[in-house]
Design an enzyme around this catalytic site. Structure first.
Site, PDB file in Angstrom:
ATOM      1  N   GLY A  82      -1.509  15.163   5.572  1.00  0.00           N
ATOM      2  CA  GLY A  82      -1.366  14.843   4.147  1.00  0.00           C
ATOM      3  C   GLY A  82      -2.367  15.592   3.279  1.00  0.00           C
ATOM      4  O   GLY A  82      -3.096  16.467   3.756  1.00  0.00           O
ATOM      5  N   GLY A  92      -2.865  10.422   9.324  1.00  0.00           N
ATOM      6  CA  GLY A  92      -2.377  11.077   8.097  1.00  0.00           C
ATOM      7  C   GLY A  92      -2.987  12.467   7.965  1.00  0.00           C
ATOM      8  O   GLY A  92      -3.264  12.937   6.860  1.00  0.00           O
ATOM      9  N   ILE A 111       2.656  11.598  11.813  1.00  0.00           N
ATOM     10  CA  ILE A 111       3.890  10.868  12.118  1.00  0.00           C
ATOM     11  C   ILE A 111       5.017  11.871  12.321  1.00  0.00           C
ATOM     12  O   ILE A 111       4.935  13.004  11.841  1.00  0.00           O
ATOM     13  CB  ILE A 111       4.298   9.847  11.021  1.00  0.00           C
ATOM     14  CG1 ILE A 111       4.266  10.506   9.636  1.00  0.00           C
ATOM     15  CG2 ILE A 111       3.442   8.610  11.084  1.00  0.00           C
ATOM     16  CD1 ILE A 111       4.939   9.696   8.564  1.00  0.00           C
ATOM     17  N   TYR A 149       0.703  -0.398  -5.225  1.00  0.00           N
ATOM     18  CA  TYR A 149      -0.359   0.443  -4.663  1.00  0.00           C
ATOM     19  C   TYR A 149      -1.715  -0.235  -4.880  1.00  0.00           C
ATOM     20  O   TYR A 149      -2.526  -0.361  -3.953  1.00  0.00           O
ATOM     21  CB  TYR A 149      -0.310   1.806  -5.361  1.00  0.00           C
ATOM     22  CG  TYR A 149      -1.329   2.801  -4.894  1.00  0.00           C
ATOM     23  CD1 TYR A 149      -1.214   3.431  -3.669  1.00  0.00           C
ATOM     24  CD2 TYR A 149      -2.417   3.133  -5.708  1.00  0.00           C
ATOM     25  CE1 TYR A 149      -2.146   4.366  -3.251  1.00  0.00           C
ATOM     26  CE2 TYR A 149      -3.351   4.069  -5.300  1.00  0.00           C
ATOM     27  CZ  TYR A 149      -3.217   4.677  -4.074  1.00  0.00           C
ATOM     28  OH  TYR A 149      -4.141   5.603  -3.660  1.00  0.00           O
TER      29      TYR A 149
HETATM   30  N1  SER Z   1      -3.903   9.619  -6.769  1.00  0.00           N
HETATM   31  C1  SER Z   1      -3.411   8.291  -6.535  1.00  0.00           C
HETATM   32  C2  SER Z   1      -2.139   8.041  -7.221  1.00  0.00           C
HETATM   33  O1  SER Z   1      -1.953   8.619  -8.267  1.00  0.00           O
HETATM   34  C3  SER Z   1      -4.417   7.286  -6.983  1.00  0.00           C
HETATM   35  O2  SER Z   1      -5.331   7.029  -6.002  1.00  0.00           O
HETATM   36  O3  SER Z   1      -1.370   7.271  -6.771  1.00  0.00           O
END
Ligand code: SER
Length: 317
Positions: free
Chosen positions: A11, A8, A35, A143
């Site tokens: 990023g 990554g 990627i 997440y």
């Molecule tokens: N910055 C991230 C998000 O907002 C949280 O770890 O998804």
């Protein structure tokens, strides 16, 4: 750390972490893993090796680790919280199947592994103020589910196989180099871009919603310091609360107005992001990181604002 693979690397975190590691370990191979469709460009491409490194392709990762004699892997591939709500299965695939690939490669090749966790690993039943290091973690976002599982699986590989896994729980990260994408805390980056461009900022997060935030130089310091920490002092591993500032939209606007007095903002709350933000801590307690590896941030809100505005003016105007 001598030879490091950053997965990554193009990023938000990876683009800056790769450059920092190349400055700090000039004798090592610091490999920018990307990627297809997110290839490195410019200084990131020119300053060191890069390889296609799809976290979902364990074989590809294993080949890179062998080719460069990699000692440490930063596994930064992830879908952020709001995007993960749109594509939960894809988030699971990248965050969980990707992680097990990395951990297996690390087990077979003796690599250290950093896979970040997040304020997103907490949930509505977590104490929101001074959130302790060890507390209830029952997140309600995909997440968050993947981040708790990341912490557990990383600790499991340490306990069962001795893989040297360590990480921090990042707050929302603010930077001027590479934009974040699809996170709940992205507003705290975007508001700076709007202020510099003289545009009114439309805030998707409601007034009075406090979240932990951190300036990128401190986040990078946390990521490298924890990997260099004396293991005999570590009581925790995956993952440490790290904190430096907590604010709501009014707070960051007030800080920006010290430098750009006519900065404007109105609210158009996004219910998905707001629900996620409401389930996260207002402010974490990071005393374990301070005690176990001397964590100490350098930037508070106003120092960050001053630096962000200076750099964004150079970049955008
Ligand atoms: N910055 C991230 C998000 O907002 C949280 O770890 O998804």
């Amino acid at each position: 750390m001598k030879n490091v693979l950053i997965i990554g690397a193009t990023g938000q975190i990876g683009s800056e972490l790769t450059m920092k590691l190349r400055r700090e370990y000039p004798e090592g191979s610091i490999v920018a893993g990307y990627i297809r469709g997110a290839e490195p460009k410019g200084i990131l491409l020119e300053s060191g090796p890069s390889e296609e490194a799809d976290v979902c392709n364990g074989q590809q990762i294993a080949e890179i680790v062998k080719k460069y004699h990699i000692d440490a892997i930063y596994n930064l591939a992830a879908l952020l919280s709001a995007t993960a709500e749109k594509f939960p299965l894809k988030a699971w695939d990248i965050q969980m199947n990707g992680l097990i690939n990395i951990l297996e490669v690390a087990r077979e090749n003796g690599c250290q592994v950093f896979t970040p966790s997040s304020i997103g690993s907490f949930g509505p039943s977590t104490p929101h103020d001074d959130t302790p290091q060890d507390t209830i973690q029952r997140p309600t976002s995909m997440y968050g589910v993947t981040k708790v599982a990341t912490e557990l699986l990383s600790d499991y590989y340490f306990t069962k196989y001795g893989v040297d896994t360590r990480a921090v729980r990042f707050p929302g990260l603010i930077s001027y180099t590479t934009l974040p994408g699809g996170g709940t805390t992205d507003y705290a980056v975007e508001i700076y871009y709007s202020a510099i461009k003289g545009e009114e900022f439309v805030c998707p997060i409601g007034k009075g919603t406090y979240m932990d935030m951190m300036y990128m130089p401190d986040a990078l310091k946390a990521a490298t310091d924890i990997m260099e920490a004396d293991p005999s002092r570590l009581i925790h591993r995956n993952a440490f609360n790290v904190a430096s500032m907590s604010f709501d939209p009014e707070g960051v606007l007030a800080s920006i107005r010290k430098y750009i007095p006519d900065a404007k903002m109105r609210y158009e709350v996004d219910p998905v992001r707001q629900a996620i933000a409401d389930s996260w801590p207002n402010k974490m307690d990071d005393s374990c990181a301070r005690a176990e590896w001397d964590w100490k941030p350098s930037y508070d809100l106003d120092e960050m604002t001053k630096d962000m505005i200076k750099h964004l003016r150079e970049k955008l105007l």
